[in-house]
Motif scaffolding. Sequence first.
Motif, PDB file in Angstrom:
ATOM      1  N   GLU A 141      24.821  57.433  44.549  1.00 19.68           N
ATOM      2  CA  GLU A 141      26.049  56.830  44.006  1.00 19.68           C
ATOM      3  C   GLU A 141      25.462  55.301  43.956  1.00 19.68           C
ATOM      4  O   GLU A 141      25.911  54.510  42.910  1.00 19.68           O
ATOM      5  CB  GLU A 141      27.293  56.855  45.011  1.00 19.68           C
ATOM      6  CG  GLU A 141      27.867  58.124  44.820  1.00 19.68           C
ATOM      7  CD  GLU A 141      27.297  58.831  46.125  1.00 19.68           C
ATOM      8  OE1 GLU A 141      27.792  60.344  46.085  1.00 19.68           O
ATOM      9  OE2 GLU A 141      26.088  58.552  46.425  1.00 19.68           O
ATOM     10  N   ILE A 142      24.811  54.692  45.024  1.00 19.82           N
ATOM     11  CA  ILE A 142      24.169  53.240  44.975  1.00 19.82           C
ATOM     12  C   ILE A 142      23.306  53.318  43.841  1.00 19.82           C
ATOM     13  O   ILE A 142      23.389  52.383  42.980  1.00 19.82           O
ATOM     14  CB  ILE A 142      23.613  52.988  46.034  1.00 19.82           C
ATOM     15  CG1 ILE A 142      24.734  52.920  47.312  1.00 19.82           C
ATOM     16  CG2 ILE A 142      23.012  51.384  45.919  1.00 19.82           C
ATOM     17  CD1 ILE A 142      24.035  52.643  48.815  1.00 19.82           C
ATOM     18  N   GLY A 143      22.329  53.946  43.601  1.00 14.77           N
ATOM     19  CA  GLY A 143      21.453  53.789  42.512  1.00 14.77           C
ATOM     20  C   GLY A 143      22.282  54.096  41.043  1.00 14.77           C
ATOM     21  O   GLY A 143      21.764  53.054  40.261  1.00 14.77           O
ATOM     22  N   LEU A 144      23.125  54.921  41.006  1.00 11.03           N
ATOM     23  CA  LEU A 144      23.636  54.960  39.527  1.00 11.03           C
ATOM     24  C   LEU A 144      24.652  53.771  39.208  1.00 11.03           C
ATOM     25  O   LEU A 144      24.628  53.379  38.175  1.00 11.03           O
ATOM     26  CB  LEU A 144      24.630  56.470  39.490  1.00 11.03           C
ATOM     27  CG  LEU A 144      23.662  57.561  39.289  1.00 11.03           C
ATOM     28  CD1 LEU A 144      24.570  58.660  39.541  1.00 11.03           C
ATOM     29  CD2 LEU A 144      22.874  57.421  38.419  1.00 11.03           C
ATOM     30  N   ALA A 145      25.158  53.318  40.292  1.00 12.08           N
ATOM     31  CA  ALA A 145      25.847  51.951  40.202  1.00 12.08           C
ATOM     32  C   ALA A 145      25.122  50.816  39.572  1.00 12.08           C
ATOM     33  O   ALA A 145      25.539  49.803  39.148  1.00 12.08           O
ATOM     34  CB  ALA A 145      26.494  51.512  41.602  1.00 12.08           C
ATOM     35  N   ARG A 146      23.992  50.783  40.441  1.00 10.62           N
ATOM     36  CA  ARG A 146      22.869  49.618  39.810  1.00 10.62           C
ATOM     37  C   ARG A 146      22.488  49.909  38.512  1.00 10.62           C
ATOM     38  O   ARG A 146      22.377  48.952  37.493  1.00 10.62           O
ATOM     39  CB  ARG A 146      21.695  49.934  40.465  1.00 10.62           C
ATOM     40  CG  ARG A 146      21.703  49.324  41.960  1.00 10.62           C
ATOM     41  CD  ARG A 146      20.529  49.544  42.769  1.00 10.62           C
ATOM     42  NE  ARG A 146      20.402  49.250  44.167  1.00 10.62           N
ATOM     43  CZ  ARG A 146      19.559  49.099  45.063  1.00 10.62           C
ATOM     44  NH1 ARG A 146      18.293  49.653  44.696  1.00 10.62           N
ATOM     45  NH2 ARG A 146      19.477  48.635  46.003  1.00 10.62           N
ATOM     46  N   VAL A 147      22.586  51.124  38.000  1.00 12.59           N
ATOM     47  CA  VAL A 147      22.020  51.305  36.491  1.00 12.59           C
ATOM     48  C   VAL A 147      23.108  50.977  35.934  1.00 12.59           C
ATOM     49  O   VAL A 147      22.814  50.326  34.546  1.00 12.59           O
ATOM     50  CB  VAL A 147      21.841  52.917  36.289  1.00 12.59           C
ATOM     51  CG1 VAL A 147      21.822  53.248  34.676  1.00 12.59           C
ATOM     52  CG2 VAL A 147      20.697  53.461  36.945  1.00 12.59           C
ATOM     53  N   THR A 148      24.247  51.487  36.268  1.00 12.98           N
ATOM     54  CA  THR A 148      25.924  50.901  35.309  1.00 12.98           C
ATOM     55  C   THR A 148      25.718  49.321  35.321  1.00 12.98           C
ATOM     56  O   THR A 148      26.075  48.820  34.225  1.00 12.98           O
ATOM     57  CB  THR A 148      26.813  51.328  36.120  1.00 12.98           C
ATOM     58  OG1 THR A 148      26.744  52.872  35.849  1.00 12.98           O
ATOM     59  CG2 THR A 148      28.079  50.882  35.136  1.00 12.98           C
ATOM     60  N   SER A 149      25.308  48.599  36.354  1.00 10.26           N
ATOM     61  CA  SER A 149      25.423  47.135  36.475  1.00 10.26           C
ATOM     62  C   SER A 149      24.692  46.640  35.498  1.00 10.26           C
ATOM     63  O   SER A 149      24.885  45.393  35.045  1.00 10.26           O
ATOM     64  CB  SER A 149      25.416  46.596  37.772  1.00 10.26           C
ATOM     65  OG  SER A 149      23.867  46.784  38.325  1.00 10.26           O
TER      66      SER A 149
END
Length: 209
Positions: A141-149
């Motif tokens: 979840e943290i990794g994908l949130a970084r990608v989205t940001s």
Amino acid sequence: MSAAPFVTFEGIEGCGKSTQLARLSQHLTGRGIAHRVTREPGGTPLADQIRALLLSPREETVFPETELLLYAAARAQHVRGVVLPALSTGLPVLCDRFCDATTAYQGSARGLDGGVITWLNDFAAGHAVPTLTLLFDLPVEIGLARVTSRGGVPDRLENESLRFHERVREGYLEAAAREAGRIVVIDGSPSEDEVFAQFLPTVQERFGW
């Protein structure tokens, strides 16, 4: 093959591996240590074209077997055109992803046969094996949130389901358990400086960097 270090950087989407590779490259440059930075898929003009085929979103289904073979083709070109020539002259190589990514993405996440992947990885890589692999681990979840940001359009793999990315992470951690001598797991959750401080002593101890 030359004894020059071949260091690969692995992890799920958004784990920070590319940032940390750049940090280590900057560190080496500051110490006057010549080296080669490269990535997979990619690294040569042809391999970069295959990368575009693999990562561009498309309506047509890309079957797992097709994906695996395209990655292998890109790797075969990249290893023979970049990695082996650099290592043979004693030049250290820092590579953003390598065979472990195929094992995690096409093996653990896509469910393709592990024996086939192992054989194909070895064949495409020309028996090149990383001296050290740094695996940057963090919750999906943290990794994908970084990608989205970051903004921009997600690539084909970034658009995969949460469960797909969880299986990728599981595959990486299973590989680390199997090959603890080569694969060092780094906590990718903290700040960039803290992550860099985690693995710098390892490369200093192993390679004198």
